[in-house]
Design a protein around this motif. Structure first.
Motif, mmCIF file in Angstrom:
data_model
loop_
_atom_site.group_PDB
_atom_site.id
_atom_site.type_symbol
_atom_site.label_atom_id
_atom_site.label_comp_id
_atom_site.label_asym_id
_atom_site.label_seq_id
_atom_site.Cartn_x
_atom_site.Cartn_y
_atom_site.Cartn_z
ATOM 1 N N GLU A 1 0.611 -1.848 0.351
ATOM 2 C CA GLU A 1 0.080 -0.350 0.436
ATOM 3 C C GLU A 1 1.219 1.268 0.189
ATOM 4 O OE1 GLU A 1 -3.213 -0.024 -0.570
ATOM 5 O OE2 GLU A 1 -3.765 -2.195 -0.014
ATOM 6 N N ARG A 2 1.724 1.620 1.335
ATOM 7 C CA ARG A 2 2.958 2.456 0.758
ATOM 8 C C ARG A 2 3.500 2.096 -0.874
ATOM 9 N NH1 ARG A 2 5.132 1.256 6.920
ATOM 10 N NH2 ARG A 2 3.466 2.036 7.967
ATOM 11 N N ARG A 3 3.805 1.297 -1.490
ATOM 12 C CA ARG A 3 5.008 1.845 -2.220
ATOM 13 C C ARG A 3 3.650 1.945 -3.361
ATOM 14 N NH1 ARG A 3 9.318 1.454 -5.031
ATOM 15 N NH2 ARG A 3 9.565 0.484 -7.253
ATOM 16 N N LYS A 4 2.424 1.904 -3.382
ATOM 17 C CA LYS A 4 1.573 2.796 -4.907
ATOM 18 C C LYS A 4 2.032 3.976 -4.790
ATOM 19 C CE LYS A 4 -3.038 2.711 -2.240
ATOM 20 N NZ LYS A 4 -4.157 2.628 -2.058
ATOM 21 N N ARG A 5 2.094 4.657 -3.382
ATOM 22 C CA ARG A 5 2.092 6.029 -4.039
ATOM 23 C C ARG A 5 3.146 5.973 -4.806
ATOM 24 N NH1 ARG A 5 2.892 6.654 2.943
ATOM 25 N NH2 ARG A 5 0.471 6.071 2.998
ATOM 26 N N SER A 6 3.849 5.332 -5.069
ATOM 27 C CA SER A 6 5.467 6.118 -6.191
ATOM 28 C C SER A 6 5.053 5.118 -7.408
ATOM 29 C CB SER A 6 6.506 6.146 -5.043
ATOM 30 O OG SER A 6 6.659 4.028 -4.887
ATOM 31 N N ASP A 7 4.894 4.231 -7.044
ATOM 32 C CA ASP A 7 4.907 3.309 -8.846
ATOM 33 C C ASP A 7 3.691 2.697 -8.399
ATOM 34 O OD1 ASP A 7 5.339 2.209 -10.599
ATOM 35 O OD2 ASP A 7 6.503 0.502 -9.373
ATOM 36 N N PRO A 8 2.786 3.454 -8.591
ATOM 37 C CA PRO A 8 1.162 2.506 -8.797
ATOM 38 C C PRO A 8 1.502 1.802 -9.956
ATOM 39 C CG PRO A 8 1.254 4.780 -10.044
ATOM 40 C CD PRO A 8 2.390 4.899 -9.150
ATOM 41 N N ALA A 9 1.273 2.038 -11.036
ATOM 42 C CA ALA A 9 1.411 0.643 -12.372
ATOM 43 C C ALA A 9 2.163 -0.447 -11.459
ATOM 44 C CB ALA A 9 2.681 1.025 -13.356
ATOM 45 N N GLY A 10 2.621 -0.623 -10.413
ATOM 46 C CA GLY A 10 3.615 -2.403 -10.287
ATOM 47 C C GLY A 10 2.214 -2.627 -9.180
ATOM 48 N N TYR A 11 1.443 -1.730 -9.226
ATOM 49 C CA TYR A 11 0.310 -2.480 -7.066
ATOM 50 C C TYR A 11 -0.624 -2.956 -7.966
ATOM 51 C CZ TYR A 11 -3.268 -1.204 -3.551
ATOM 52 O OH TYR A 11 -4.065 -1.518 -3.259
ATOM 53 N N ARG A 12 -0.869 -3.764 -6.785
ATOM 54 C CA ARG A 12 -2.671 -4.690 -7.520
ATOM 55 C C ARG A 12 -3.290 -4.640 -6.077
ATOM 56 N NH1 ARG A 12 -4.991 -7.003 -12.175
ATOM 57 N NH2 ARG A 12 -7.179 -6.776 -11.467
ATOM 58 N N ALA A 13 -4.542 -4.891 -6.226
ATOM 59 C CA ALA A 13 -5.377 -5.605 -4.948
ATOM 60 C C ALA A 13 -6.517 -5.608 -5.745
ATOM 61 C CB ALA A 13 -5.635 -4.575 -4.218
ATOM 62 N N GLU A 14 -7.095 -6.390 -4.840
ATOM 63 C CA GLU A 14 -7.938 -7.560 -4.890
ATOM 64 C C GLU A 14 -8.313 -8.635 -6.801
ATOM 65 O OE1 GLU A 14 -11.192 -3.734 -6.049
ATOM 66 O OE2 GLU A 14 -11.224 -3.872 -4.261
ATOM 67 N N PHE A 15 -6.819 -8.827 -6.252
ATOM 68 C CA PHE A 15 -6.811 -10.100 -7.853
ATOM 69 C C PHE A 15 -7.338 -11.198 -7.348
ATOM 70 C CE2 PHE A 15 -3.705 -9.396 -5.095
ATOM 71 C CZ PHE A 15 -2.518 -10.557 -3.792
ATOM 72 N N LYS A 16 -8.270 -11.413 -6.420
ATOM 73 C CA LYS A 16 -9.056 -12.155 -5.863
ATOM 74 C C LYS A 16 -10.256 -13.167 -6.900
ATOM 75 C CE LYS A 16 -11.892 -14.579 -2.296
ATOM 76 N NZ LYS A 16 -12.705 -14.714 -0.921
ATOM 77 N N SER B 1 -7.583 -16.236 -17.283
ATOM 78 C CA SER B 1 -6.087 -16.478 -18.523
ATOM 79 C C SER B 1 -5.367 -15.223 -18.731
ATOM 80 C CB SER B 1 -6.690 -17.272 -19.701
ATOM 81 O OG SER B 1 -7.324 -16.468 -20.947
ATOM 82 N N VAL B 2 -6.110 -14.116 -18.627
ATOM 83 C CA VAL B 2 -4.871 -12.929 -18.560
ATOM 84 C C VAL B 2 -4.107 -13.168 -17.350
ATOM 85 C CG1 VAL B 2 -5.385 -10.136 -18.773
ATOM 86 C CG2 VAL B 2 -7.017 -12.422 -20.374
ATOM 87 N N PRO B 3 -3.209 -12.386 -17.358
ATOM 88 C CA PRO B 3 -2.317 -12.283 -16.199
ATOM 89 C C PRO B 3 -2.349 -11.141 -15.738
ATOM 90 C CG PRO B 3 -1.164 -11.943 -18.621
ATOM 91 C CD PRO B 3 -2.026 -13.067 -18.924
ATOM 92 N N VAL B 4 -1.902 -10.687 -14.391
ATOM 93 C CA VAL B 4 -2.635 -9.344 -13.814
ATOM 94 C C VAL B 4 -0.650 -8.518 -13.976
ATOM 95 C CG1 VAL B 4 -2.151 -8.374 -11.487
ATOM 96 C CG2 VAL B 4 -3.387 -10.490 -12.749
ATOM 97 N N PRO B 5 -0.538 -7.324 -14.657
ATOM 98 C CA PRO B 5 0.703 -7.149 -14.545
ATOM 99 C C PRO B 5 0.808 -6.217 -13.759
ATOM 100 C CG PRO B 5 -1.863 -5.160 -15.954
ATOM 101 C CD PRO B 5 -1.960 -7.070 -14.879
ATOM 102 N N LEU B 6 1.697 -6.094 -13.393
ATOM 103 C CA LEU B 6 2.860 -4.936 -12.606
ATOM 104 C C LEU B 6 3.996 -4.517 -13.361
ATOM 105 C CD1 LEU B 6 2.444 -7.846 -9.499
ATOM 106 C CD2 LEU B 6 0.854 -6.047 -9.323
ATOM 107 N N GLY B 7 4.143 -2.842 -12.792
ATOM 108 C CA GLY B 7 4.686 -2.530 -14.095
ATOM 109 C C GLY B 7 5.040 -3.477 -15.436
ATOM 110 N N GLU B 8 6.355 -3.270 -15.599
ATOM 111 C CA GLU B 8 6.872 -4.078 -16.833
ATOM 112 C C GLU B 8 6.200 -5.370 -16.944
ATOM 113 O OE1 GLU B 8 10.755 -2.646 -18.260
ATOM 114 O OE2 GLU B 8 10.261 -0.947 -18.111
ATOM 115 N N ARG B 9 6.082 -6.377 -15.437
ATOM 116 C CA ARG B 9 5.695 -7.667 -15.660
ATOM 117 C C ARG B 9 4.403 -8.235 -14.899
ATOM 118 N NH1 ARG B 9 10.361 -10.191 -11.745
ATOM 119 N NH2 ARG B 9 12.104 -8.824 -12.030
#
Length: 263
Positions: free
Chosen positions: A57-72, A78-86
């Motif tokens: 949660e703290r990290r998302k402030r500086s890098d929101p594209a690399g953050y994810r919640a509610e992935f349950k 079949s579509v993967p969850v993007p986190l930054g460039e991964r």
């Protein structure tokens, strides 16, 4: 490690909780970063590792594209969850959260815990591929023995005000969580063995959906000035994402000081 030792995890869409059960004694796992027993079901990418919970949660402030919640709610897709460039399979993100619980339980217990009891929505019926994905996530997190428990059944074990439920009693359990709404009829059995007689579930009616309705209402009722602000944020993808995350946090924590549910 005694045979009765197990880690019990209520893995929710927005928040998760865990308890270490040893010899009939229950110890709730407190998140070191927040001091709370409720851990955000969130991840964030930092270099080559995934941060979990409040750290995410703290990290998302500086890098929101690399953050994810509610992935349950992405389990089974079949579509993967993007986190930054991964990109990650949803069950891999579940495994990351469970791995943090495993490490914390090992610290408290003094040695690794090998048995995991993991809650799942009642809609994850036998044969549902999401059950296998949750088991695989538990195994990937380092648990050789993974057992699934329907969330309404787990709720029926919870302490109640007054006398507890007796063997043979039939109760109706409502489970309104961050991602789903379940209603189940439970028959309480002897020796703590409960049976799901029947259940119904809505996979698109949880706190996440209420949040979306509230956000739409705020946008529609905010007038031209708010509409212009939101449109300006959308002009820059990263800025727009940061604004949406900050708005979601304000909606969750700023109104009445409440915190989101698990489920």
């Amino acid at each position: 490690m005694g045979e009765a030792t197990a880690l019990v995890v209520d893995f929710g869409t927005s928040a998760s909780s865990a308890a270490l059960v040893t010899g009939g004694q229950v110890r709730l796992l407190k998140e070191p970063a927040s001091g709370l027993y409720s851990w955000p079901s969130a991840v964030a990418l930092e270099g080559d590792r995934l941060l979990v919970g409040t750290a995410a949660e703290r990290r998302k402030r500086s890098d929101p594209a690399g953050y994810r919640a509610e992935f349950k709610r992405d389990l089974g897709q079949s579509v993967p969850v993007p986190l930054g460039e991964r990109a990650y399979a949803p069950q891999d993100l579940v495994a990351a959260v469970l791995g943090v619980f495993r490490d914390r339980a090992a610290e408290l217990h003094g040695e690794p815990v090998h048995r995991l009891l993991l809650t799942v929505p009642a809609s994850y019926a036998e044969g549902d591929p999401r059950r296998a994905l949750m088991v695989a996530a538990g195994e990937a997190a380092g648990f050789p023995e993974v057992q699934l428990v329907a969330e309404p059944v787990a709720a029926a074990f919870a302490p109640v005000a007054g006398a507890g439920f007796g063997a043979g009693q039939v109760v109706l359990v409502y489970d309104f969580g961050g991602g789903t709404f379940d209603a189940a009829v439970i028959r309480c059995g002897a020796d703590g063995v409960h049976e799901v007689i029947g259940h119904a579930a809505l996979d698109d009616c949880g706190g996440r959906d209420i949040d979306a309705l509230l956000a739409r209402h705020v946008r529609d009722a905010g007038g031209p000035e708010l509409a212009g602000t939101l449109a300006a944020g959308g002009a820059d993808g990263l800025a727009g994402l940061r604004m949406r995350l900050q708005g979601a946090a304000a909606a969750l924590y700023g109104i009445g000081g409440t915190t989101p549910g698990g489920g």
